[in-house]
Design a protein around this motif. Structure first.
Motif, PDB file in Angstrom:
ATOM      1  N   LEU A   1       0.824  -1.208   0.000  1.00 28.66           N
ATOM      2  CA  LEU A   1       0.000   0.000   0.000  1.00 28.66           C
ATOM      3  C   LEU A   1       0.861   1.261   0.000  1.00 28.66           C
ATOM      4  CD1 LEU A   1      -2.779  -1.056   2.524  1.00 28.66           C
ATOM      5  CD2 LEU A   1      -3.164  -0.399   0.150  1.00 28.66           C
ATOM      6  N   ILE A   2       1.861   1.294   0.853  1.00 30.54           N
ATOM      7  CA  ILE A   2       2.747   2.456   0.914  1.00 30.54           C
ATOM      8  C   ILE A   2       3.460   2.653  -0.427  1.00 30.54           C
ATOM      9  CG2 ILE A   2       4.832   3.399   1.960  1.00 30.54           C
ATOM     10  CD1 ILE A   2       2.476   3.636   3.799  1.00 30.54           C
ATOM     11  N   SER A   3       3.918   1.548  -1.012  1.00 26.89           N
ATOM     12  CA  SER A   3       4.671   1.615  -2.256  1.00 26.89           C
ATOM     13  C   SER A   3       3.823   2.154  -3.407  1.00 26.89           C
ATOM     14  CB  SER A   3       5.221   0.233  -2.604  1.00 26.89           C
ATOM     15  OG  SER A   3       5.973   0.267  -3.794  1.00 26.89           O
ATOM     16  N   THR A   4       2.619   1.618  -3.542  1.00 28.20           N
ATOM     17  CA  THR A   4       1.774   1.984  -4.684  1.00 28.20           C
ATOM     18  C   THR A   4       0.996   3.274  -4.457  1.00 28.20           C
ATOM     19  OG1 THR A   4       1.525  -0.361  -5.224  1.00 28.20           O
ATOM     20  CG2 THR A   4      -0.038   1.175  -6.235  1.00 28.20           C
ATOM     21  N   ASN A   5       0.420   3.426  -3.281  1.00 28.84           N
ATOM     22  CA  ASN A   5      -0.478   4.549  -3.039  1.00 28.84           C
ATOM     23  C   ASN A   5       0.239   5.839  -2.652  1.00 28.84           C
ATOM     24  OD1 ASN A   5      -2.373   2.587  -3.459  1.00 28.84           O
ATOM     25  ND2 ASN A   5      -3.340   2.729  -1.460  1.00 28.84           N
ATOM     26  N   LEU A   6       1.439   5.735  -2.095  1.00 26.31           N
ATOM     27  CA  LEU A   6       2.136   6.932  -1.627  1.00 26.31           C
ATOM     28  C   LEU A   6       3.463   7.162  -2.345  1.00 26.31           C
ATOM     29  CD1 LEU A   6       2.366   9.351   0.244  1.00 26.31           C
ATOM     30  CD2 LEU A   6       3.253   7.814   2.026  1.00 26.31           C
ATOM     31  N   ASN A   7       4.353   6.160  -2.301  1.00 24.85           N
ATOM     32  CA  ASN A   7       5.653   6.346  -2.957  1.00 24.85           C
ATOM     33  C   ASN A   7       5.490   6.708  -4.428  1.00 24.85           C
ATOM     34  OD1 ASN A   7       6.873   5.661  -0.558  1.00 24.85           O
ATOM     35  ND2 ASN A   7       7.586   3.652  -1.233  1.00 24.85           N
TER      36      ASN A   7
ATOM     37  N   SER B   1      -9.091   9.929   2.691  1.00 17.02           N
ATOM     38  CA  SER B   1      -8.148  10.971   3.070  1.00 17.02           C
ATOM     39  C   SER B   1      -8.666  11.725   4.296  1.00 17.02           C
ATOM     40  CB  SER B   1      -7.952  11.972   1.925  1.00 17.02           C
ATOM     41  OG  SER B   1      -7.363  11.343   0.801  1.00 17.02           O
ATOM     42  N   GLU B   2      -9.981  11.592   4.555  1.00 12.19           N
ATOM     43  CA  GLU B   2     -10.618  12.288   5.676  1.00 12.19           C
ATOM     44  C   GLU B   2     -11.279  11.360   6.678  1.00 12.19           C
ATOM     45  OE1 GLU B   2     -10.311  15.447   6.038  1.00 12.19           O
ATOM     46  OE2 GLU B   2      -9.499  15.947   4.060  1.00 12.19           O
ATOM     47  N   LEU B   3     -11.725  10.206   6.231  1.00  5.98           N
ATOM     48  CA  LEU B   3     -12.523   9.311   7.059  1.00  5.98           C
ATOM     49  C   LEU B   3     -11.885   7.934   7.174  1.00  5.98           C
ATOM     50  CD1 LEU B   3     -16.028  10.078   5.476  1.00  5.98           C
ATOM     51  CD2 LEU B   3     -15.037  11.120   7.528  1.00  5.98           C
ATOM     52  N   ALA B   4     -12.214   7.229   8.231  1.00 10.14           N
ATOM     53  CA  ALA B   4     -11.743   5.853   8.412  1.00 10.14           C
ATOM     54  C   ALA B   4     -12.934   4.898   8.437  1.00 10.14           C
ATOM     55  CB  ALA B   4     -10.947   5.727   9.702  1.00 10.14           C
TER      56      ALA B   4
ATOM     57  N   ALA C   1      -4.353   5.531   5.884  1.00  8.73           N
ATOM     58  CA  ALA C   1      -3.093   6.225   6.162  1.00  8.73           C
ATOM     59  C   ALA C   1      -2.432   6.705   4.874  1.00  8.73           C
ATOM     60  CB  ALA C   1      -2.144   5.303   6.929  1.00  8.73           C
ATOM     61  N   THR C   2      -2.454   5.873   3.841  1.00  7.26           N
ATOM     62  CA  THR C   2      -1.817   6.273   2.581  1.00  7.26           C
ATOM     63  C   THR C   2      -2.560   7.431   1.929  1.00  7.26           C
ATOM     64  OG1 THR C   2      -3.028   4.661   1.182  1.00  7.26           O
ATOM     65  CG2 THR C   2      -0.942   3.935   2.170  1.00  7.26           C
ATOM     66  N   LYS C   3      -3.878   7.386   1.967  1.00 11.00           N
ATOM     67  CA  LYS C   3      -4.650   8.430   1.299  1.00 11.00           C
ATOM     68  C   LYS C   3      -4.619   9.740   2.090  1.00 11.00           C
ATOM     69  CE  LYS C   3      -5.870   6.393  -2.490  1.00 11.00           C
ATOM     70  NZ  LYS C   3      -5.397   6.909  -3.792  1.00 11.00           N
ATOM     71  N   GLY C   4      -4.511   9.647   3.402  1.00 13.54           N
ATOM     72  CA  GLY C   4      -4.300  10.854   4.185  1.00 13.54           C
ATOM     73  C   GLY C   4      -2.955  11.481   3.865  1.00 13.54           C
ATOM     74  N   ALA C   5      -1.954  10.634   3.672  1.00 11.74           N
ATOM     75  CA  ALA C   5      -0.626  11.129   3.319  1.00 11.74           C
ATOM     76  C   ALA C   5      -0.623  11.768   1.931  1.00 11.74           C
ATOM     77  CB  ALA C   5       0.388   9.985   3.375  1.00 11.74           C
TER      78      ALA C   5
ATOM     79  N   GLY D   1      -5.780  17.817  -5.454  1.00  7.81           N
ATOM     80  CA  GLY D   1      -6.242  16.449  -5.257  1.00  7.81           C
ATOM     81  C   GLY D   1      -7.683  16.291  -5.704  1.00  7.81           C
ATOM     82  N   LEU D   2      -8.003  15.121  -6.192  1.00  6.22           N
ATOM     83  CA  LEU D   2      -9.374  14.745  -6.536  1.00  6.22           C
ATOM     84  C   LEU D   2      -9.716  13.530  -5.682  1.00  6.22           C
ATOM     85  CD1 LEU D   2     -11.960  14.807  -8.234  1.00  6.22           C
ATOM     86  CD2 LEU D   2     -10.728  13.586 -10.038  1.00  6.22           C
ATOM     87  N   ALA D   3     -10.746  13.675  -4.857  1.00  6.51           N
ATOM     88  CA  ALA D   3     -11.054  12.639  -3.870  1.00  6.51           C
ATOM     89  C   ALA D   3     -12.394  11.981  -4.167  1.00  6.51           C
ATOM     90  CB  ALA D   3     -11.058  13.239  -2.465  1.00  6.51           C
TER      91      ALA D   3
END
Length: 256
Positions: A115-121, A150-153, A162-166, A187-189
């Motif tokens: 998730l970190i690799s694809t969604n954030l890195n 990015s706003e809700l869990a 966590a990745t989308k908040g980042a 950003g487009l959410a």
């Protein structure tokens, strides 16, 4: 008469990552309909070619550029090759993303890393590589695909959240650093949309019932409903919009 050229993408080139299906393909098609030349990116060359064929059948021009957005060296080489052999990238839609679901106390490390690799890195790698070309030109549009998460869990997807908040805050950081160079980074959410990634949730009657009650619009979103927001953020109409995250979610983030 209104100046419709504000929303025209004619003469501009848009790179869309994760473009072989779902939201990425829908946004690629939508931007092409407003005049953009499209570069489809993904890891699977065969799927990219299928996506290109879909656009071509609608009379829309696209080319493909297969490289792994989680590999920084491959990203730099891929972006440089597009700039050298095809032409300048005027618009980047940073869309590639994955989902993994499991209770947080049992969440596998491998899924966290993926998730970190694809969604954030990948958002950082591709955004940085594209910006290095945009900055000397003094112009460019970067649209990072965020999420209601990015706003809700919601239970079972805390690492995704966590990745989308980042990504939301990385978008703000990109704008803070690069707006002075003539770039607009936003950003487009999306909220809950009917996509292949959400197929199991769409088929879950209980979840769909909950979602329709929870969302003021009382339904799932359709991917074509993201196009207008993407065109706005990619066009001259958003020339003084920077660091903003535009929610397209049927109202779910504004209602208890």
């Amino acid at each position: 008469m209104p100046d419709t050229s504000l929303f025209s993408l004619s003469g501009r080139r848009a790179l869309v990552t994760g473009a072989s299906r779902g939201i990425g393909l829908a946004l690629a098609k939508g931007l092409a309909q407003y005049g953009a030349e499209i570069v489809l990116n993904g890891r699977d060359s065969e799927r990219l070619e299928q996506a290109r064929t879909i656009l071509e059948k609608d009379g829309l021009h696209a080319i493909t550029a297969a490289f792994d957005v989680t590999d920084q060296s491959a990203v730099i080489a891929g972006i440089d090759a597009i700039e050298r052999d095809v032409g300048s990238i005027d618009i980047l839609i940073n869309n590639a993303g994955i989902q993994r679901r499991a209770p947080l106390d049992q969440f596998p490390r491998a899924d966290w890393d993926a998730l970190i690799s694809t969604n954030l890195n990948a958002v950082f790698f591709v955004g940085q590589a594209v910006a290095r070309h945009m900055i000397p030109r003094g112009r460019g549009k970067i649209v990072n695909i965020c999420s209601v998460q990015s706003e809700l869990a919601r239970p079972g997807i805390a690492p995704y959240t966590a990745t989308k908040g980042a990504v939301k805050n990385l978008t703000k950081g990109m704008a803070t650093d690069w707006a002075r160079h003539g770039l607009q980074i936003n950003g487009l959410a999306p909220g809950y949309f009917e996509t292949e990634m959400n197929r199991a949730l769409v088929a879950d009657v209980a979840f769909t019932d909950w979602l329709c009650k929870r969302t003021p619009a009382a339904r799932w979103g359709q991917v074509d409903e993201l196009v207008g927001a993407a065109v706005f953020l990619s066009s001259d109409a958003s020339s003084f919009v920077n660091g903003h995250v535009l929610m397209v979610d049927g109202g779910i983030t504004v209602s208890l």
